[in-house]
Design a protein around this motif. Structure first.
Motif, PDB file in Angstrom:
ATOM      1  N   TYR A 262       0.757  -1.254  -0.049  1.00 40.46           N
ATOM      2  CA  TYR A 262      -0.140   0.012  -0.068  1.00 40.46           C
ATOM      3  C   TYR A 262       0.986   1.387   0.014  1.00 40.46           C
ATOM      4  CZ  TYR A 262      -3.377   3.358   1.702  1.00 40.46           C
ATOM      5  OH  TYR A 262      -4.012   4.709   1.787  1.00 40.46           O
ATOM      6  N   SER A 263       1.809   1.157   0.713  1.00 44.91           N
ATOM      7  CA  SER A 263       2.838   2.426   0.779  1.00 44.91           C
ATOM      8  C   SER A 263       3.679   2.710  -0.553  1.00 44.91           C
ATOM      9  CB  SER A 263       3.753   2.351   2.078  1.00 44.91           C
ATOM     10  OG  SER A 263       4.647   3.390   2.029  1.00 44.91           O
ATOM     11  N   ARG A 264       4.053   1.442  -1.180  1.00 44.22           N
ATOM     12  CA  ARG A 264       4.542   1.597  -2.532  1.00 44.22           C
ATOM     13  C   ARG A 264       3.417   2.157  -3.727  1.00 44.22           C
ATOM     14  NH1 ARG A 264       8.106  -3.791  -3.751  1.00 44.22           N
ATOM     15  NH2 ARG A 264       9.352  -3.726  -1.980  1.00 44.22           N
TER      16      ARG A 264
ATOM     17  N   ALA B 186       2.144   6.128  -7.056  1.00 43.69           N
ATOM     18  CA  ALA B 186       0.780   6.893  -7.704  1.00 43.69           C
ATOM     19  C   ALA B 186       1.032   8.458  -7.715  1.00 43.69           C
ATOM     20  CB  ALA B 186      -0.577   6.465  -6.773  1.00 43.69           C
ATOM     21  N   SER B 187       1.604   9.032  -6.765  1.00 45.85           N
ATOM     22  CA  SER B 187       2.144  10.262  -6.648  1.00 45.85           C
ATOM     23  C   SER B 187       3.279  10.774  -7.756  1.00 45.85           C
ATOM     24  CB  SER B 187       2.890  10.712  -5.433  1.00 45.85           C
ATOM     25  OG  SER B 187       1.562  10.502  -4.329  1.00 45.85           O
ATOM     26  N   TYR B 188       4.011   9.814  -7.942  1.00 45.73           N
ATOM     27  CA  TYR B 188       5.337  10.144  -9.043  1.00 45.73           C
ATOM     28  C   TYR B 188       4.750   9.789 -10.333  1.00 45.73           C
ATOM     29  CZ  TYR B 188      10.216  10.201 -10.489  1.00 45.73           C
ATOM     30  OH  TYR B 188      11.261  10.466 -11.250  1.00 45.73           O
ATOM     31  N   PHE B 189       4.194   8.883 -10.576  1.00 48.75           N
ATOM     32  CA  PHE B 189       3.901   8.247 -11.991  1.00 48.75           C
ATOM     33  C   PHE B 189       2.311   8.600 -12.377  1.00 48.75           C
ATOM     34  CE2 PHE B 189       7.417   5.156 -11.236  1.00 48.75           C
ATOM     35  CZ  PHE B 189       8.155   5.657 -11.906  1.00 48.75           C
TER      36      PHE B 189
ATOM     37  N   HIS C 193       1.581  -2.625 -10.776  1.00 49.49           N
ATOM     38  CA  HIS C 193       2.917  -1.899 -10.916  1.00 49.49           C
ATOM     39  C   HIS C 193       3.296  -1.249  -9.773  1.00 49.49           C
ATOM     40  CE1 HIS C 193       5.426   1.171 -12.134  1.00 49.49           C
ATOM     41  NE2 HIS C 193       5.846   0.476 -12.938  1.00 49.49           N
ATOM     42  N   GLY C 194       2.346  -0.603  -9.099  1.00 45.13           N
ATOM     43  CA  GLY C 194       2.609   0.162  -7.874  1.00 45.13           C
ATOM     44  C   GLY C 194       3.275  -0.649  -6.824  1.00 45.13           C
ATOM     45  N   ALA C 195       2.551  -1.856  -6.636  1.00 45.11           N
ATOM     46  CA  ALA C 195       3.104  -2.625  -5.679  1.00 45.11           C
ATOM     47  C   ALA C 195       4.147  -3.161  -5.723  1.00 45.11           C
ATOM     48  CB  ALA C 195       1.791  -3.732  -5.300  1.00 45.11           C
ATOM     49  N   PHE C 196       4.765  -3.561  -6.957  1.00 46.13           N
ATOM     50  CA  PHE C 196       6.011  -4.224  -7.145  1.00 46.13           C
ATOM     51  C   PHE C 196       6.979  -3.268  -7.404  1.00 46.13           C
ATOM     52  CE2 PHE C 196       3.076  -7.744  -7.318  1.00 46.13           C
ATOM     53  CZ  PHE C 196       4.033  -8.818  -6.617  1.00 46.13           C
ATOM     54  N   ARG C 197       6.596  -2.271  -7.684  1.00 46.70           N
ATOM     55  CA  ARG C 197       8.062  -0.983  -8.150  1.00 46.70           C
ATOM     56  C   ARG C 197       8.272  -0.337  -6.789  1.00 46.70           C
ATOM     57  NH1 ARG C 197      11.345   2.330  -9.115  1.00 46.70           N
ATOM     58  NH2 ARG C 197      11.550   3.500 -11.160  1.00 46.70           N
TER      59      ARG C 197
ATOM     60  N   PRO D 125      10.039   2.201  -4.836  1.00 43.36           N
ATOM     61  CA  PRO D 125      10.198   3.981  -5.029  1.00 43.36           C
ATOM     62  C   PRO D 125      11.270   4.376  -4.341  1.00 43.36           C
ATOM     63  CG  PRO D 125       8.445   3.370  -3.291  1.00 43.36           C
ATOM     64  CD  PRO D 125       8.987   1.830  -3.745  1.00 43.36           C
ATOM     65  N   GLU D 126      12.271   3.692  -3.827  1.00 41.54           N
ATOM     66  CA  GLU D 126      13.162   4.279  -3.137  1.00 41.54           C
ATOM     67  C   GLU D 126      14.397   5.073  -4.047  1.00 41.54           C
ATOM     68  OE1 GLU D 126      12.230   1.605  -2.150  1.00 41.54           O
ATOM     69  OE2 GLU D 126      12.062   1.551   0.036  1.00 41.54           O
ATOM     70  N   ASP D 127      14.492   4.824  -5.133  1.00 42.06           N
ATOM     71  CA  ASP D 127      15.161   5.564  -6.203  1.00 42.06           C
ATOM     72  C   ASP D 127      14.365   6.825  -6.867  1.00 42.06           C
ATOM     73  OD1 ASP D 127      13.520   3.977  -7.722  1.00 42.06           O
ATOM     74  OD2 ASP D 127      14.539   3.776  -9.220  1.00 42.06           O
TER      75      ASP D 127
END
Length: 205
Positions: free
Chosen positions: A68-70, A75-78, A171-175, A177-179
């Motif tokens: 959920y955090s990812r 979602a904010s970035y992409f 995609h959002g769950a497996f991507r 986002p640390e980078d």
């Protein structure tokens, strides 16, 4: 024999009222540049697709809270890329179902001609009867509800949107986002739908 005085001659167009411009021409001409500018500004925030599909950045989430955090961060970035993916899923569904596409285009044309681009100071005249704005909106809402919830168009829209949202959530769950550079993600007034705010005088946009 004295000549009779000349009779005054009036031109046939001397007292003709100026031609009335087509209904909602000004509103339509003002709407198109606003829409084009808003779309360009919205798509300027699109992230590179190579960054979206970077294989080295995919990993299985450790828990549901991590997933959920990812999803929230991605979602904010992409956000523009995700909206594009959902729109593509919807477009592909409509293209493969021409009847549904034709029905939706007819519904959009009805809203545009009968309400959105019609000047508010001019009543709607159909079949020799004048309709108020409230009656026009009520009829269009009933027509929209019938098209979306009674015909097969609604099922097609819901299924295509569900597929698009499922792809985005996966995609959002497996991507990972640390980078991602998330510090510059601030709410903006402009966006893909900012052309709906405000509008020229005499129109409802």
């Amino acid at each position: 024999m004295a000549e009779s005085p000349p009779l005054p001659i009036s031109t046939p167009h001397a007292h003709t009222a100026p031609a009335t411009p087509p209904i909602a021409t000004f509103a339509f001409r003002a709407f198109i540049p606003r829409l084009s500018s808003s779309l360009r500004q919205g798509f300027s925030d699109r992230r590179p697709w190579s960054e979206l599909l970077d294989r080295s950045s995919f990993a299985r989430p450790e828990s549901l809270s991590d997933a959920y955090s990812r999803i929230r961060k991605n979602a904010s970035y992409f956000r523009v890329n995700y909206v594009t993916l959902i729109a593509l899923a919807l477009a592909l569904s409509l293209v493969t179902h021409p009847f549904s596409l034709l029905v939706l285009l007819s519904l959009l044309a009805a809203w545009s001609i009968l309400y959105l681009f019609r000047p508010s100071d001019q009543p709607l005249l159909l079949f020799g009867r004048s309709f108020s704005d409230r009656e026009t909106v009520a009829a269009l809402v009933v027509l929209t509800v019938f098209v979306v919830f009674v015909t097969s168009v609604g099922a097609l829209l819901i299924s295509s949107l569900t597929v698009g949202l499922a792809v985005v959530c996966l995609h959002g769950a497996f991507r990972v986002p640390e980078d991602l550079f998330l510090d510059d993600l601030e709410p903006r007034n402009a966006g893909l739908l900012s052309f709906l705010a405000g509008g020229p005088a005499g129109s409802r946009l």
